[in-house]
Design an enzyme around this catalytic site. Structure first.
Site, PDB file in Angstrom:
ATOM      1  N   LYS A  10      12.464   9.565  -6.976  1.00 45.68           N
ATOM      2  CA  LYS A  10      13.910   9.507  -6.251  1.00 45.68           C
ATOM      3  C   LYS A  10      14.928  10.330  -6.694  1.00 45.68           C
ATOM      4  O   LYS A  10      14.882  10.503  -8.144  1.00 45.68           O
ATOM      5  CB  LYS A  10      13.992   8.199  -5.841  1.00 45.68           C
ATOM      6  N   TYR A  50      10.730   5.722   5.689  1.00 45.02           N
ATOM      7  CA  TYR A  50      10.641   4.277   5.371  1.00 45.02           C
ATOM      8  C   TYR A  50      10.978   3.428   6.179  1.00 45.02           C
ATOM      9  O   TYR A  50      11.811   2.166   6.890  1.00 45.02           O
ATOM     10  CB  TYR A  50      12.068   4.146   4.662  1.00 45.02           C
ATOM     11  N   ASN A 113      16.251   2.634  -7.528  1.00 46.59           N
ATOM     12  CA  ASN A 113      14.925   2.477  -8.533  1.00 46.59           C
ATOM     13  C   ASN A 113      14.675   3.384  -9.136  1.00 46.59           C
ATOM     14  O   ASN A 113      12.828   3.119  -9.213  1.00 46.59           O
ATOM     15  CB  ASN A 113      14.444   1.355  -8.018  1.00 46.59           C
ATOM     16  N   HIS A 116       9.458   5.350  -5.989  1.00 47.82           N
ATOM     17  CA  HIS A 116       7.837   4.942  -5.570  1.00 47.82           C
ATOM     18  C   HIS A 116       6.356   4.962  -5.829  1.00 47.82           C
ATOM     19  O   HIS A 116       6.691   5.830  -6.128  1.00 47.82           O
ATOM     20  CB  HIS A 116       8.366   5.477  -4.058  1.00 47.82           C
ATOM     21  N   GLU A 127       1.130   7.851   3.401  1.00 46.18           N
ATOM     22  CA  GLU A 127       2.206   8.785   3.252  1.00 46.18           C
ATOM     23  C   GLU A 127       1.874   9.704   2.212  1.00 46.18           C
ATOM     24  O   GLU A 127       2.676  10.788   2.637  1.00 46.18           O
ATOM     25  CB  GLU A 127       3.072   7.128   1.842  1.00 46.18           C
TER      26      GLU A 127
HETATM   27  P1  ATP Z   1       9.001   0.937  -2.850  1.00 50.22           P
HETATM   28  O1  ATP Z   1       8.623   1.543  -1.788  1.00 50.22           O
HETATM   29  O2  ATP Z   1      10.429   2.682  -2.689  1.00 50.22           O
HETATM   30  O3  ATP Z   1       8.104   2.167  -4.267  1.00 50.22           O
HETATM   31  P2  ATP Z   1       9.357  -1.375  -3.190  1.00 50.22           P
HETATM   32  O4  ATP Z   1       7.758  -1.391  -2.781  1.00 50.22           O
HETATM   33  O5  ATP Z   1       9.266  -1.657  -5.013  1.00 50.22           O
HETATM   34  O6  ATP Z   1       9.990   0.196  -3.488  1.00 50.22           O
HETATM   35  P3  ATP Z   1      10.169  -1.957  -0.781  1.00 50.22           P
HETATM   36  O7  ATP Z   1      10.238  -3.419  -1.001  1.00 50.22           O
HETATM   37  O8  ATP Z   1       9.410  -1.330  -0.268  1.00 50.22           O
HETATM   38  O9  ATP Z   1       9.985  -2.081  -2.776  1.00 50.22           O
HETATM   39  O10 ATP Z   1      11.525  -1.242  -1.465  1.00 50.22           O
HETATM   40  C1  ATP Z   1      11.927   0.146  -0.483  1.00 50.22           C
HETATM   41  C2  ATP Z   1      12.892   0.746  -0.930  1.00 50.22           C
HETATM   42  O11 ATP Z   1      14.180  -0.076  -0.967  1.00 50.22           O
HETATM   43  C3  ATP Z   1      12.953  -0.308  -2.485  1.00 50.22           C
HETATM   44  O12 ATP Z   1      12.304   0.840  -4.042  1.00 50.22           O
HETATM   45  C4  ATP Z   1      14.745  -0.117  -2.997  1.00 50.22           C
HETATM   46  O13 ATP Z   1      15.040   0.876  -2.744  1.00 50.22           O
HETATM   47  C5  ATP Z   1      15.269   0.190  -1.478  1.00 50.22           C
HETATM   48  N1  ATP Z   1      15.659  -1.733  -1.395  1.00 50.22           N
HETATM   49  C6  ATP Z   1      14.659  -3.222  -1.422  1.00 50.22           C
HETATM   50  N2  ATP Z   1      15.430  -4.197  -1.242  1.00 50.22           N
HETATM   51  C7  ATP Z   1      16.451  -4.065  -1.544  1.00 50.22           C
HETATM   52  C8  ATP Z   1      17.604  -4.373  -1.634  1.00 50.22           C
HETATM   53  N3  ATP Z   1      18.047  -5.744  -1.102  1.00 50.22           N
HETATM   54  N4  ATP Z   1      18.784  -4.392  -1.302  1.00 50.22           N
HETATM   55  C9  ATP Z   1      19.005  -2.716  -1.759  1.00 50.22           C
HETATM   56  N5  ATP Z   1      17.759  -1.625  -1.632  1.00 50.22           N
HETATM   57  C10 ATP Z   1      16.624  -2.241  -1.130  1.00 50.22           C
HETATM   58 MG    MG Z   2       7.803  -0.490  -0.952  1.00 49.01          MG
END
Ligand code: ATP
Ligand code: MG
Length: 138
Positions: A10, A50, A113, A116, A127
């Protein structure tokens, strides 16, 4: 041939010059790089990627963040790729990520974080197709 998963390093992790360290962790974790590129997603493309989260309160912030600078996107191959990659990157919130995971080491917080990882085999294919043509895969 094993299964595939899709990943993005990211924007904040790319800015912080963690690309090399993270790719090293991925290869040492047993993943083969099938496709790799650096790309700057515009607001629209980040929003499309997303779109499953479009009704979540953090969607606007997520799209701003993911379009603020270039990312590294990649397709990775390994047996059990999706689950094993989620294990390698750790929990979404780095405060909950296990020691030794990529997010524990490189993530800033829940919003930023570092990386992804696809959450299912179907999404890994969707994706990967979003980012790479068949000619870009080796
Ligand atoms: P990713 O899809 O990026 O691998 P993930 O699958 O672990 O992450 P998801 O629930 O898909 O988590 O959320 C997508 C992204 O949205 C997260 O990686 C984070 O960057 C952001 N995100 C998720 N939850 C929150 C939240 N509560 N507040 C802020 N940002 C969030
Ligand atoms: Mg995710």
């Amino acid at each position: 041939m094993g299964n595939i998963t899709f990943t993005m390093i990211k924007p904040e992790a790319v800015e912080a010059k963690h690309t090399g360290s993270i790719l090293k962790r991925i290869e040492e974790g047993g993943f083969r790089i099938v496709a790799l590129k650096k790309v700057h997603l515009n607001h629209e493309r980040a929003g499309l990627f997303y779109k499953v989260h479009k009704d979540r309160p953090f969607y606007r912030e997520l799209v701003e963040y993911m379009s603020r600078g270039p990312i590294i996107s990649a397709i990775l191959e390994k047996d059990n790729a999706v689950a094993d990659f989620r294990t390698l990157i750790g929990a979404t919130n780095p405060e909950e990520a296990d020691e030794g995971t990529i997010r524990k080491e490189f993530a800033t917080n829940l919003s930023m974080n570092a990386i992804h990882g696809s959450d299912s085999d179907d999404n890994a294919i969707t994706e990967s197709d979003f980012h790479f043509s068949s000619k870009e895969r080796f």
